[in-house]
Design an enzyme around this catalytic site. Sequence first.
Site, PDB file in Angstrom:
ATOM      1  N   LYS A  85      64.978  25.118  68.580  1.00  0.00           N
ATOM      2  CA  LYS A  85      64.034  25.372  67.494  1.00  0.00           C
ATOM      3  C   LYS A  85      64.683  26.197  66.380  1.00  0.00           C
ATOM      4  O   LYS A  85      64.461  25.949  65.188  1.00  0.00           O
ATOM      5  CB  LYS A  85      62.808  26.103  68.062  1.00  0.00           C
ATOM      6  CG  LYS A  85      61.603  26.162  67.148  1.00  0.00           C
ATOM      7  CD  LYS A  85      60.409  26.748  67.909  1.00  0.00           C
ATOM      8  CE  LYS A  85      59.171  26.781  67.049  1.00  0.00           C
ATOM      9  NZ  LYS A  85      58.007  27.357  67.781  1.00  0.00           N
TER      10      LYS A  85
ATOM     11  N   ASN B 145      43.774  26.967  70.780  1.00  0.00           N
ATOM     12  CA  ASN B 145      44.621  27.420  71.881  1.00  0.00           C
ATOM     13  C   ASN B 145      44.234  28.840  72.257  1.00  0.00           C
ATOM     14  O   ASN B 145      43.299  29.410  71.696  1.00  0.00           O
ATOM     15  CB  ASN B 145      46.100  27.313  71.498  1.00  0.00           C
ATOM     16  CG  ASN B 145      46.418  28.082  70.236  1.00  0.00           C
ATOM     17  OD1 ASN B 145      46.316  29.300  70.182  1.00  0.00           O
ATOM     18  ND2 ASN B 145      46.798  27.346  69.180  1.00  0.00           N
TER      19      ASN B 145
ATOM     20  N   LYS C  23      27.121  16.371  64.769  1.00  0.00           N
ATOM     21  CA  LYS C  23      27.539  16.575  66.145  1.00  0.00           C
ATOM     22  C   LYS C  23      27.654  15.236  66.871  1.00  0.00           C
ATOM     23  O   LYS C  23      26.755  14.393  66.818  1.00  0.00           O
ATOM     24  CB  LYS C  23      26.534  17.469  66.871  1.00  0.00           C
ATOM     25  CG  LYS C  23      26.869  17.702  68.333  1.00  0.00           C
ATOM     26  CD  LYS C  23      25.796  18.540  69.012  1.00  0.00           C
ATOM     27  CE  LYS C  23      26.076  18.674  70.507  1.00  0.00           C
ATOM     28  NZ  LYS C  23      25.023  19.439  71.188  1.00  0.00           N
TER      29      LYS C  23
END
Length: 404
Positions: free
Chosen positions: A337, A210, A289
């Site tokens: 949360k 991220n 890969k």
Amino acid sequence: MLNKKILVCVTGGIAVYKAVALVSKLAQAGAEVKVMMTASAMEFVTPLSFQVMSRNDVYYDTFDEKDSSVIAHIDLADWADLIIVAPATANIIGKLANGIADNMVTTTLLATTAEVWIAPAMNVHMYENKSVIRNIEQLHEDGYRFIEPSEGFLACGYVGKGRLEEPEKIVQLINERFSQPEDLPLSGKKVVVTAGPTRERIDPVRYISNFSSGKMGYSLAEAAAALGAETILVSGPVDLPKPDGVQLIKVESAAEMLDAVVSQYGDADFVVKSAAVADYRPKEQHSQKMKKKDGDSSIALERTTDILKTLGESKEGQILVGFAAETNDAIEYGRKKLSNKNLDYIIVNDVTDPDGGFGSDTNVVTLLSRKGKTVPFKAMHKKELAKLLLQTILELESDDSNDS
């Protein structure tokens, strides 16, 4: 720094000449300075240079007792308010990390209860050697503070990290240390901070991650250390320097971050989980890969362990602080949360806000408490915000304690 007792331990390397300037500047600042040298250090600079700058005897032989009424290395170990090893070679770091006491410097370092600061100086490849890294990490864990070497042209001809930090900077750090009040609000407390992103490997060249920069978490760790805490920073991959006075544990994946945080959780007083941990990871990690093929492709994902929920479920007196980075209905999601994960506080920010979000040097957040308090913070630099957030949490905790 006036009248503070500082023992400078000098070990063998070309950077010894900087230690002469360091001793001079410490003495000029009003500190009482004594110097101890290894045999290798004396190959570069004579004890006389340090004697002139410190106006004190220089110590280098465990068996040379200058005062028969005391044992020199024990007396010096007890005398010092602060001990700084500068320059610190790979050799002395290795000895200290493994409890070896084979000369006056190492014997004194093992005998002292004073703070010990280590300022490494060596070839860049030596500094990056796995054994040196392992020894430094061990000393971090043992409570030693490191003054990171700077980057530049080294005496060996290489350019890289390994230069002893400049004497002016070291003096500044020592002065800041002694300028702190003794009753810092987090003195005697252990604070664990998580920061940055995690990376979940797909194959040797690709991963899921991220946009977290780690800036908020690093600022919180720096602020906690400045407020007197023993601070452990568990960090995903970021491009940020280690804050002064902080033990850094580097991790990559969500699983590694969970292990690192759990290992520090038992005796922690505060845990601030600001890291942006991946919610999912590839179900299969390829050892080679993955080759491009015609048409679309898909990757099967599985949930990572919810670190914050895990900590909330096993909480035994720790103050647990979470983050909620949202793009809409931030306060509403933050309250859910806070409750669902058994948190004491949650710091909510809307990452679409132009004054905050990933990568920004500023942030705008709202602090929510388990007791229903809502404290908004206007946009400000993350370093300033970090200090205000910790101070506010301490004030709210103090208010709750008084109310009970």
